[in-house]
Every structure is written in structure tokens, then in C-alpha cells.
Scaffold this motif. Structure first.
Motif, PDB file in Angstrom:
ATOM      1  N   ASN A 119      -9.913   9.086   6.769  1.00 16.50           N
ATOM      2  CA  ASN A 119      -9.561  10.345   7.257  1.00 16.50           C
ATOM      3  C   ASN A 119     -10.403  10.979   8.460  1.00 16.50           C
ATOM      4  OD1 ASN A 119     -11.216  12.896   6.226  1.00 16.50           O
ATOM      5  ND2 ASN A 119     -10.956  11.470   4.622  1.00 16.50           N
ATOM      6  N   GLN A 120      -9.694  11.801   9.308  1.00 15.21           N
ATOM      7  CA  GLN A 120     -10.694  12.366  10.368  1.00 15.21           C
ATOM      8  C   GLN A 120     -10.907  13.753  10.166  1.00 15.21           C
ATOM      9  OE1 GLN A 120     -11.270  10.311  12.907  1.00 15.21           O
ATOM     10  NE2 GLN A 120     -10.257   8.723  11.744  1.00 15.21           N
ATOM     11  N   ASP A 121     -11.156  14.162   8.786  1.00 20.41           N
ATOM     12  CA  ASP A 121     -11.971  15.417   8.473  1.00 20.41           C
ATOM     13  C   ASP A 121     -13.072  15.745   9.275  1.00 20.41           C
ATOM     14  OD1 ASP A 121     -13.245  17.519   7.168  1.00 20.41           O
ATOM     15  OD2 ASP A 121     -12.328  16.964   5.378  1.00 20.41           O
ATOM     16  N   ALA A 122     -13.289  16.542   9.717  1.00 20.41           N
ATOM     17  CA  ALA A 122     -14.440  17.145  10.705  1.00 20.41           C
ATOM     18  C   ALA A 122     -15.692  16.964   9.892  1.00 20.41           C
ATOM     19  CB  ALA A 122     -14.112  18.477  11.308  1.00 20.41           C
ATOM     20  N   THR A 123     -15.726  17.114   8.715  1.00 20.10           N
ATOM     21  CA  THR A 123     -16.843  17.082   7.742  1.00 20.10           C
ATOM     22  C   THR A 123     -17.478  15.994   7.875  1.00 20.10           C
ATOM     23  OG1 THR A 123     -15.634  16.825   5.885  1.00 20.10           O
ATOM     24  CG2 THR A 123     -15.962  19.088   6.381  1.00 20.10           C
ATOM     25  N   ASN A 124     -16.583  14.831   8.151  1.00 16.53           N
ATOM     26  CA  ASN A 124     -17.220  13.387   8.180  1.00 16.53           C
ATOM     27  C   ASN A 124     -17.682  12.995   9.535  1.00 16.53           C
ATOM     28  OD1 ASN A 124     -16.728  12.916   5.555  1.00 16.53           O
ATOM     29  ND2 ASN A 124     -14.472  12.727   5.900  1.00 16.53           N
ATOM     30  N   ALA A 125     -17.591  13.867  10.530  1.00 17.64           N
ATOM     31  CA  ALA A 125     -18.152  13.563  11.731  1.00 17.64           C
ATOM     32  C   ALA A 125     -19.500  12.509  11.822  1.00 17.64           C
ATOM     33  CB  ALA A 125     -18.262  14.854  12.829  1.00 17.64           C
ATOM     34  N   ASP A 126     -20.341  13.263  11.127  1.00 19.42           N
ATOM     35  CA  ASP A 126     -21.782  12.696  11.348  1.00 19.42           C
ATOM     36  C   ASP A 126     -21.993  11.460  10.608  1.00 19.42           C
ATOM     37  OD1 ASP A 126     -22.754  15.060  12.577  1.00 19.42           O
ATOM     38  OD2 ASP A 126     -23.580  16.067  10.715  1.00 19.42           O
ATOM     39  N   ARG A 127     -21.031  11.196   9.476  1.00 18.25           N
ATOM     40  CA  ARG A 127     -21.114   9.950   8.763  1.00 18.25           C
ATOM     41  C   ARG A 127     -20.523   8.831   9.895  1.00 18.25           C
ATOM     42  NH1 ARG A 127     -18.604  10.616   2.965  1.00 18.25           N
ATOM     43  NH2 ARG A 127     -19.397   8.336   2.919  1.00 18.25           N
ATOM     44  N   TRP A 128     -19.228   9.456  10.540  1.00 14.77           N
ATOM     45  CA  TRP A 128     -18.487   8.372  11.528  1.00 14.77           C
ATOM     46  C   TRP A 128     -19.459   8.194  12.541  1.00 14.77           C
ATOM     47  CZ3 TRP A 128     -14.836   5.093  11.091  1.00 14.77           C
ATOM     48  CH2 TRP A 128     -13.736   5.543  10.361  1.00 14.77           C
ATOM     49  N   ASP A 129     -20.276   9.075  13.103  1.00 17.47           N
ATOM     50  CA  ASP A 129     -21.197   8.797  14.192  1.00 17.47           C
ATOM     51  C   ASP A 129     -22.325   7.879  13.772  1.00 17.47           C
ATOM     52  OD1 ASP A 129     -19.994  10.318  15.870  1.00 17.47           O
ATOM     53  OD2 ASP A 129     -21.188  12.432  15.305  1.00 17.47           O
ATOM     54  N   ALA A 130     -22.652   7.943  12.478  1.00 18.53           N
ATOM     55  CA  ALA A 130     -23.689   6.999  12.127  1.00 18.53           C
ATOM     56  C   ALA A 130     -23.353   5.591  12.026  1.00 18.53           C
ATOM     57  CB  ALA A 130     -24.213   7.554  10.997  1.00 18.53           C
ATOM     58  N   LEU A 131     -21.864   5.194  11.438  1.00 20.26           N
ATOM     59  CA  LEU A 131     -21.431   4.148  11.245  1.00 20.26           C
ATOM     60  C   LEU A 131     -20.698   3.272  12.508  1.00 20.26           C
ATOM     61  CD1 LEU A 131     -20.034   4.865   7.750  1.00 20.26           C
ATOM     62  CD2 LEU A 131     -22.187   3.600   8.217  1.00 20.26           C
ATOM     63  N   ILE A 132     -20.262   4.093  13.358  1.00 19.34           N
ATOM     64  CA  ILE A 132     -19.439   3.419  14.441  1.00 19.34           C
ATOM     65  C   ILE A 132     -20.123   2.788  15.391  1.00 19.34           C
ATOM     66  CG2 ILE A 132     -18.418   4.142  16.707  1.00 19.34           C
ATOM     67  CD1 ILE A 132     -16.829   6.119  15.244  1.00 19.34           C
ATOM     68  N   PRO A 133     -21.447   2.805  15.712  1.00 18.75           N
ATOM     69  CA  PRO A 133     -22.420   1.619  16.392  1.00 18.75           C
ATOM     70  C   PRO A 133     -22.425   0.673  15.709  1.00 18.75           C
ATOM     71  CG  PRO A 133     -23.342   3.931  16.487  1.00 18.75           C
ATOM     72  CD  PRO A 133     -22.240   4.291  15.407  1.00 18.75           C
ATOM     73  N   HIS A 134     -22.560   0.502  14.359  1.00 20.03           N
ATOM     74  CA  HIS A 134     -22.437  -0.772  13.636  1.00 20.03           C
ATOM     75  C   HIS A 134     -21.171  -1.578  13.541  1.00 20.03           C
ATOM     76  CE1 HIS A 134     -26.426   0.419  12.467  1.00 20.03           C
ATOM     77  NE2 HIS A 134     -26.041   1.320  11.849  1.00 20.03           N
ATOM     78  N   LEU A 135     -19.884  -0.670  13.380  1.00 18.45           N
ATOM     79  CA  LEU A 135     -18.521  -1.345  13.539  1.00 18.45           C
ATOM     80  C   LEU A 135     -18.334  -1.880  14.948  1.00 18.45           C
ATOM     81  CD1 LEU A 135     -16.632   1.485  11.745  1.00 18.45           C
ATOM     82  CD2 LEU A 135     -16.987  -1.132  10.934  1.00 18.45           C
ATOM     83  N   LEU A 136     -18.915  -1.102  15.881  1.00 27.19           N
ATOM     84  CA  LEU A 136     -18.795  -1.838  17.420  1.00 27.19           C
ATOM     85  C   LEU A 136     -19.628  -3.017  17.458  1.00 27.19           C
ATOM     86  CD1 LEU A 136     -19.111   1.446  19.357  1.00 27.19           C
ATOM     87  CD2 LEU A 136     -17.142   0.299  19.375  1.00 27.19           C
ATOM     88  N   ALA A 137     -20.860  -3.178  16.970  1.00 21.97           N
ATOM     89  CA  ALA A 137     -21.712  -4.444  16.888  1.00 21.97           C
ATOM     90  C   ALA A 137     -20.878  -5.570  16.377  1.00 21.97           C
ATOM     91  CB  ALA A 137     -23.023  -4.217  16.194  1.00 21.97           C
ATOM     92  N   LEU A 138     -20.311  -5.164  14.768  1.00 22.09           N
ATOM     93  CA  LEU A 138     -19.591  -6.140  14.280  1.00 22.09           C
ATOM     94  C   LEU A 138     -18.394  -6.798  15.152  1.00 22.09           C
ATOM     95  CD1 LEU A 138     -19.394  -5.232  10.541  1.00 22.09           C
ATOM     96  CD2 LEU A 138     -20.426  -7.164  11.522  1.00 22.09           C
ATOM     97  N   ALA A 139     -17.656  -5.930  15.663  1.00 16.62           N
ATOM     98  CA  ALA A 139     -16.444  -6.321  16.568  1.00 16.62           C
ATOM     99  C   ALA A 139     -16.804  -7.080  17.872  1.00 16.62           C
ATOM    100  CB  ALA A 139     -15.743  -4.843  16.888  1.00 16.62           C
ATOM    101  N   SER A 140     -17.912  -6.886  18.393  1.00 15.32           N
ATOM    102  CA  SER A 140     -18.242  -7.491  19.534  1.00 15.32           C
ATOM    103  C   SER A 140     -18.887  -8.671  19.668  1.00 15.32           C
ATOM    104  CB  SER A 140     -18.994  -6.422  20.481  1.00 15.32           C
ATOM    105  OG  SER A 140     -20.337  -6.396  19.806  1.00 15.32           O
ATOM    106  N   LYS A 141     -19.506  -8.955  18.327  1.00 11.99           N
ATOM    107  CA  LYS A 141     -20.246 -10.199  18.042  1.00 11.99           C
ATOM    108  C   LYS A 141     -19.515 -10.989  16.857  1.00 11.99           C
ATOM    109  CE  LYS A 141     -24.659  -8.042  18.854  1.00 11.99           C
ATOM    110  NZ  LYS A 141     -24.144  -6.674  19.124  1.00 11.99           N
ATOM    111  N   ALA A 142     -18.315 -10.956  16.946  1.00  9.59           N
ATOM    112  CA  ALA A 142     -17.396 -11.701  15.890  1.00  9.59           C
ATOM    113  C   ALA A 142     -17.296 -13.233  16.218  1.00  9.59           C
ATOM    114  CB  ALA A 142     -16.177 -10.985  15.437  1.00  9.59           C
TER     115      ALA A 142
END
Length: 816
Positions: free
Chosen positions: A399-422
Motif C-alpha cells: 500500500n502507498q500509505d505515507a507512513t511507509n515512505a521512509d521504508r520504501w525509500d530504503a528498499l527501492i534502491p535494492h529493488l532497482l538493483a535487482l531489476a537492472s541486474k537480473a
């Protein structure tokens, strides 16, 4: 986009650039609009001298000349100097970050604040700035959005001189422009593998490998821990250093290994190197060297601490920085055991540990992702662990609850790394759902273009699992096209839109709402590409079908009506554009309400049409009122709010109020550079407009170089005959004329006229402008041959002011 696509990813479909609500895609927190309490705090918060977030300094031998250069460069203006900067560039593993860190520690007492910034992406820079805010005003930061925290940090830096900002691992020099261009009173130091893309006057320090003696010194210092080596050991150190190519990263890891395994001599280590095949045989020499060093270390770690090896292989697939300890192991692992494993990796210089997160050098990651042989399964197993760790960490964050914004910010770089290096063909369905959720978060944060790797991986998964024409596959393709277009990559966006339209017509039918949404998107992309010949008929047909299928006042019908009016305006047909905009505003107010985002965008667009028609008496007040409403309803940093402000700046300029126009234009350029990148079409649009404002103020020294740079970038990004490229060419020619340089102005006017006749037609308003401009510059050239040359030249210039046909803040198919 539209709200048509109810089957999947409606949020992307509903909020892309083609919607009635869409404006310029900008996401930055403007310093002038922070909450009052934040402004107050930024001005008055002080820190103990010497505050920093620096990691401990390691050994840095043989770099005294480089350290002297840095000190001289950063302090070249003396104590009264402001905003000095320098960049250290070189190959990975050469010691750029170590040099910057050593400089920071050596001169720590000379700065009130030193802040180490992960500069691998705009997101990472923003995250580092939020950490500064949290350090200085933790209570306020806990309640503030990320954009506000970033802006607060910038406000603090602007108000408190005497700092040093270190931007580590810069991937794109343009990412630094918003900070190096606006933050004064301190020093900016960057490290990067990039040698190009920096400003022409930027001080650059190329960093090479160590010389033989310094490399041997470093090996001995690390391996013998202060004990003086024998003459033989010194000779062995020279031989080993040569074998390692004098690369600091390799020397550091070899020295760490020798320090942990005192029974291995330097010569014995060198012989072991000789038995290691170059793993990345086709890679750069540094990568091959690290592969050999890594092989020896791994052989030891496999026996000594298998958990450390697993953790390292897991980290290889994540972003190189800020890897939380919890992402490195499977559930149930004892925290103390994990801490010991990470300690082992740090002791061998394989990672840098902060106590809660680790960082891994990019070269080490590249080597770890390459199997040592056909039977080596550890690379794949490491990726699987990384995937599962991220899926666990995401948990309920879909979900896109604003309270989760910091956790998303911390995890998205790792998801981008996984997606780009698959690896090719590697698809995991749960991970695809995570990619989609992360792409949605990036879209909500106005970072749609950065989601491209996530969306590309999602499209590949949907095509393989669901098929080429499944509705969810088509939705994903549409969203990927949106991201391409947002990034200014129309060469990939337009064909993808076209294919999606064809597939939706085939699968869903000619008048299905999703089909109509795709047609609307495609028409908008045509318009963004300057192809009004295809855009207008497609907009007209889509509007007619939406009126028939959805009704006259359906929100999607209003979207189509707005977009058609925008296409008319882009074609110079204000006789049809203005009434259509006026009707759309009235219908939006009736159907959606007075402060609905679509209503606000429609008012903004109508104000733009008034401005294009020369009716500033109605345009300026409407812009001002719309800006106030956008700030109240959408927030100070919403893209539509910023779009309205940009358009208001242009209206001020046309009204002759340059004191308000120029600062607003300058701010918009900085924000576009920060969010979209240095060569994004919208950034170039704003830069063109700023140059026009400088010219209007008579500041040709700033206007001409900016026009020249914008033209060169538009030629490269958009092509030689794109309408916006022609606009830049026309504006540059006019600036040359204003400077009295007719030898450069006349050929440029002639080329622009010929190209506009070919591309736009003989009677297009822009063609008429070019024809008029050429006639008058020729008249001015003839006047120079007469006795009253100076008087005639001045009169001609005043009678025929600059043509600036491109509406600021109204790029392509977006709402103006």
C-alpha cells in the motif's frame, strides 16, 4: 493518462502526462514555501563545530600531491570565498572515496559541518540530506515528508556557511546541479568514475593507480600492522603490488587477507594469485585483478565463516550502499552470529560496516555476480536470498500509505538493483508484484522515469506468464511507455504506445475505455514529438468516441477535451483552443468541483491560452489565483503547483515584470535538473525560457551561452528538426541579432525558416515568425551599410522584439 484502466495499475493510467491534471513533471520542495516553523528552525538551528557523519578514515598512502591539490582547489579564494568545489575522477577501485575521506578527516577542524552524501542517484542524494535534517531537528523531521526534510537541509546549508559536502560515487554530474548551483558558503567535493558531463570550468583531479613504492608501502602497512618489514619482505611487497596492478582496492584487500592470515607470506600470496584464473576475462583490468584477489579470500572464508560468504553473495545483488544487516540472512539467524560474520567481512576489507548497514564496492559486487565456473551455484543462490529478503522486508508495504515512505525509500534502491541486474530469463512472480508496487511509489513521488528498470522487468514477466495481449500485460506496457515519455525517450515511448493501441483494439474493441485511453496517450506522445499532423486528428477522434461512449461530462471526456484544446494551442489555432478551454473549465467546476485537481489544471491551461493570445490582463490574475489554490489543495511541491508557478513566471516576463520572473525561472530550472536530469526535454524547455528571460533583461552575456547550450542539447536529444529544436535555433539567432552579431544570426534564421517550412508547413505561425525575423534581420544588415546605421539598427530591434513561440511550462502533449 486517464482513469480508464480499472483492471490493473489504474494509478499510472490515471495520472500520466496525458491527463487533464498533468503538468510539468517536477518534484522538488521549493525553499520559499516551507512551513513557517521549518524556516524558523533552519535559520536558528546551530551545531557543534565539527559535526559529521564521516566513516573512520583508513590508510591513504602516496596521495600527498593529490591532497595538496584538493586543499588548494577548495580554498583558492581564501576565507571570503564561497562555494568552491572539485571533482576526483578515476576507475573503480583506484581510491577516490578513500582520498576524499582522508581529506575530510585531515581538515575536519576547518569545517563546522562535514556531510558524506551517497550521490549514486538523485534519490540517494535526497536520502542523505534527509539524514542531515533528522540529525539536526529530529522531532520535526519525524513528522515531515521526505521532500520537506530535503528542503529543510538545503535551507540550513544556505543559512550556515563553513561546511563541506562530499558527493561520493556520482553517476550523473547533472544530479549535483541543484546543490552546487544554489548552495553557497561551503565546499563541494565529488568523486566519480565519470570523466564527461561536468561543467567546462569544473576543477577535475584525475586519480590514477599508486606508484610502485607507495603501493608497496600500503601493502606492508596493512599486512604487518606497523611492524617494519625485512628487506626481503619489502621486495616481495613490490612484486605483489606489481601483480595487483598497483590498484588500491586490490592492495587493501590483499593486505587485509595477509593481516588475518599471518602464516601466509607475501610471496606465497602472490603465487596463489598465479593459480587463479581471471574470472571476468572480458572485463576491465581492475575487475580481473579484483576477481583474482577475491578468489583467494573466498577460498579462506568458505572454510572460516560460511555465513559471511553467503551474506557477501547476497549483498552482491543489492544496491552497493546502505544494505541493512537484516537483508543479508534468512529468518532465524542469530543476530550475534550475523554480527560476527559481518565483522569477518569487514576485517577482510570486503565490506564497510556502520553497525546497522554495510556497503560493498561496486567492483567487488560485479565480480561476485559472475560464476567462477559452470558448477558455481553461489551467485544464483545469493540472488535468491536477496530476493526473498526484500520480499520479507516489503511485507505490507504494497500500500502507498505515507507512513511507509521512509521504508520504501530504503528498499527501492535494492529493488532497482535487482531489476537492472537480473540474469536473462530470470523471472519471479512475487518479485514482479514488488516491482510494480515500487514503480507505483516512484510514480506517486513524481519519479516515474526512475521506475523504468522495474517496469521493463514487469513487462517481461507479464509477457512470459500471461501472454502478449493479456490486459495486465497491456497495462504494464502502457505504464512503461509513460515512463519512457517522462524520461524524454520518445523513440521508445511512441512505438510502445502504438503497439499497445493496436493490441487493445484487437483484444478489447475499438471503443473500449482502455482502447480510448491508449489512443489518448498515443496522441499525446505524437504531440510531445511535435507531430501535430497525427496528434490533432487522433485527439479529435478520441474525444468524439468518449463523448459517445462515456458521455459529455465524464472526467475522461473532459481530459480529451482539454488535450485537444492543448493541441490546437500548440498549432497556433487559438480561435479553437480558447473557447474549448473555457468550456472545459466550466464543466470541470460543475462536475468535479471548484478545487478538484483537474479543475485547477484546466484553469492553468486556460490562463496559458489567454497568455498565448496576448491577453495578460486575464492570464496573470488567473495564474496567480490558480497557484494559490494549488498550494492549498495539492501542496507546495506538487508537480501541478510547480507547473503553475513556472507559467506564472512566464506571464510576469511577458508583462515586463522581470524582477519577479527571473528568480522564478531560475528556481524552476534548478528543480528540473534535480528531478528530471540535465537533458530531459522539460529541463531544456525551462532552460530555454530562462535564457529568454535573461535576454529580455538585456543580459546577453548569460542569455547567449544558455541558448547555445540548450540548442546543442536539443539537437542531441530531440533531433535536428524537432519543433523545440527549431525554437531554440530561432531564439539563439535572435540573441545573436540583439548582440549585433549578424554574421551568425542571418544563416541561423535562414536555416530555421527552411526547416520550419519543411516540418510545419508554409503558413504555420512559427514559420511566419521565422519569415518575419529573417526579413527584419536582412533589413538590419542592409541598414548597416547606410550612414544612419546605428539609428536604423536600434529602431529595427525595438520594432521587432524577440519571437518566443514556445509556451514556458507547456511542453509537448502536457497541459499548459
Amino acid at each position: 493518462m486517464t482513469t480508464d484502466d480499472a483492471t490493473s495499475r489504474q494509478h499510472i493510467e490515471a495520472a500520466g502526462q496525458r491527463s487533464i491534471a498533468a503538468g510539468q513533471i517536477i518534484n522538488a520542495y521549493t525553499g520559499d514555501t516551507l512551513p513557517a516553523e521549518a524556516l524558523y528552525a533552519a535559520e536558528r538551528v546551530t551545531v557543534p563545530s565539527g559535526l559529521s557523519n564521516l566513516p573512520p578514515a583508513g590508510l591513504c598512502l602516496g596521495r600527498e600531491e593529490e591532497l595538496t591539490w584538493l586543499r588548494r582547489t577548495l580554498t583558492r579564494g581564501g576565507e571570503g570565498a564561497i562555494t568552491q568545489g572539485g571533482t576526483v575522477h578515476g576507475l573503480g577501485g583506484v581510491g577516490k572515496s578513500t582520498l576524499a575521506l582522508h581529506y575530510a578527516h585531515r581538515y575536519r577542524g576547518d569545517y563546522k559541518l562535514i556531510w558524506w552524501i551517497n550521490a549514486s542517484s538523485p534519490d540517494s542524494i535526497e536520502q542523505s540530506l534527509t539524514e542531515l535534517t533528522r540529525r539536526l531537528v529530529p522531532d520535526w523531521a519525524a513528522r515531515a515528508a521526505r521532500e520537506a526534510q530535503t528542503a529543510w537541509a538545503e535551507q540550513w546549508l544556505a543559512r550556515h556557511p563553513g561546511w563541506l559536502l562530499i558527493y561520493d560515487n556520482v553517476e550523473d554530474p547533472a544530479d549535483l546541479s541543484p546543490y552546487t548551483g544554489s548552495l553557497q558558503g561551503g565546499h563541494h567535493l565529488a568523486t566519480s568514475r565519470r570523466t564527461r558531463g561536468w561543467p567546462d570550468n569544473a576543477p577535475m583531479l584525475p586519480l590514477g593507480i599508486l606508484d610502485a613504492d607507495d603501493a608497496a608501502d600500503l601493502l606492508c602497512a596493512l599486512a604487518f600492522n606497523g611492524v617494519t618489514p625485512t628487506r626481503r619482505e619489502r621486495a616481495e611487497a613490490h612484486s605483489l603490488a606489481a601483480e595487483l596492478g598497483y590498484l588500491p582496492l586490490a592492495l587493501k584487500q590483499a593486505g587485509a587477507y595477509l593481516a588475518q592470515n599471518r602464516g601466509v607470506t607475501l610471496d606465497g600470496y602472490r603465487r596463489r594469485l598465479g593459480t587463479k584464473l581471471d574470472k571476468a576475462a572480458d572485463g576491465i583490468p581492475a575487475e580481473r585483478t579484483i576477481a583474482r584477489v577475491w578468489g583467494i579470500t573466498m577460498d579462506t572464508l568458505v572454510q572460516k565463516d560460511p555465513l559471511a560468504v553467503d551474506a557477501l553473495y547476497t549483498a552482491a545483488w543489492l544496491a552497493p550502499d546502505n544494505i541493512a544487516h537484516g537483508l543479508l540472512t534468512s529468518p532465524g539467524t542469530d543476530s550475534d552470529t550475523l554480527a560476527e560474520a559481518i565483522g569477518t567481512l569487514a576485517a577482510y576489507s570486503m565490506v564497510t560496516d556502520t553497525g546497522t548497514t554495510i556497503s560493498v564496492h561496486r567492483l567487488v559486487q560485479a565480480v561476485l555476480r559472475t560464476p567462477r565456473d559452470a558448477e558455481d551455484q553461489r551467485c544464483q543462490q545469493g540472488r535468491e536470498r536477496a530476493e526473498q529478503a526484500l520480499l520479507r522486508a516489503l511485507g505490507s508495504l504494497h500500500n502507498q500509505d505515507a507512513t511507509n515512505a521512509d521504508r520504501w525509500d530504503a528498499l527501492i534502491p535494492h529493488l532497482l538493483a535487482l531489476a537492472s541486474k537480473a540474469p536473462t530469463g530470470h523471472l519471479v512472480d512475487p518479485l514482479t508484484e514488488a516491482y510494480e508496487a515500487a514503480a507505483e511509489h516512484l510514480y506517486q513521488s513524481a519519479h516515474t522515469a526512475r521506475a523504468i528498470p522495474l517496469l521493463e522487468a514487469t513487462v517481461a514477466q507479464r509477457e512470459k506468464v500471461l501472454g502478449d495481449t493479456h490486459p495486465r500485460t497491456l497495462n504494464c506496457r502502457n505504464n512503461l511507455a509513460v515512463a519512457y515519455e517522462t524520461a524524454g525517450d520518445l523513440k521508445r515511448a511512441v512505438p510502445l504506445y502504438e503497439a499497445t493501441v493496436a493490441h487493445r483494439e484487437e483484444v478489447l474493441g475499438d471503443t473500449h475505455p482502455d482502447t480510448l485511453a491508449s489512443r489518448n496517450n498515443l496522441a499525446g506522445a505524437y504531440r510531445a514529438a511535435g507531430d501535430l499532423g497525427r496528434a490533432i486528428p487522433l485527439f479529435e477522434a478520441t474525444l468524439a468516441q468518449r463523448e459517445e461512449v462515456l458521455g459529455d461530462t465524464h472526467p475522461d471526456t473532459l481530459i480529451s477535451r482539454n488535450n485537444l484544446a492543448g493541441a490546437y494551442r500548440a498549432a497556433g489555432d487559438l480561435g479553437r483552443a480558447v473557447p474549448l478551454y473555457e468550456a472545459t473549465v466550466i464543466q470541470c467546476e460543475e462536475v468535479l468541483g471548484d478545487t478538484h485537481p483537474h479543475t485547477l489544471s484546466s484553469r492553468n491551461n486556460l490562463a496559458g491560452a489567454y497568455r498565448a493570445a496576448g491577453d495578460l490582463g486575464r492570464a496573470v490574475p488567473l495564474y496567480e489565483a490558480t497557484v494559490i489554490q494549488c498550494e492549498k489543495v495539492l501542496g507546495d511541491t506538487h508537480p501541478r503547483t510547480l507547473n503553475c508557478r513556472n507559467n506564472l513566471a512566464s506571464a510576469y516576463q511577458e508583462a515586463g515584470d522581470l524582477e519577479r520572473a527571473i528568480p522564478l525561472h531560475e528556481t524552476t530550472v534548478i528543480q528540473c535538473e534535480e528531478v528530471l536530469g540535465d537533458t530531459h526535454p522539460d529541463t531544456l524547455n525551462c532552460r530555454n525560457n530562462l535564457a529568454g528571460a535573461y535576454r529580455a533583461a538585456g543580459d546577453l552575456e548569460r542569455a547567449i551561452p544558455l541558448f547555445e547550450a540548450t540548442l546543442a542539447q536539443r539537437e542531441e536529444v530531440m533531433g535536428d528538426t524537432h519543433p523545440r529544436t527549431l525554437t531554440s535555433r530561432n531564439n539563439l539567432a535572435e540573441a545573436y541579432q540583439a548582440a549585433g552579431d549578424l554574421e551568425r544570426a542571418i544563416p541561423l534564421f535562414e536555416a530555421t525558416l527552411a526547416q520550419r517550412e519543411e516540418v510545419m508547413g508554409d503558413t504555420h505561425p512559427h514559420t511566419l515568425i521565422s519569415r518575419n525575423n529573417l526579413a527584419h534581420v536582412r533589413e538590419a544588415a542592409e541598414a548597416l551599410q547606410r550612414p544612419d546605421a546605428a539609428e536604423s539598427m536600434t529602431r529595427t530591434s525595438h520594432q521587432h522584439p524577440s519571437a518566443h513561440p514556445e509556451p514556458p511550462g507547456y511542453p509537448g502533449g502536457q497541459a499548459g
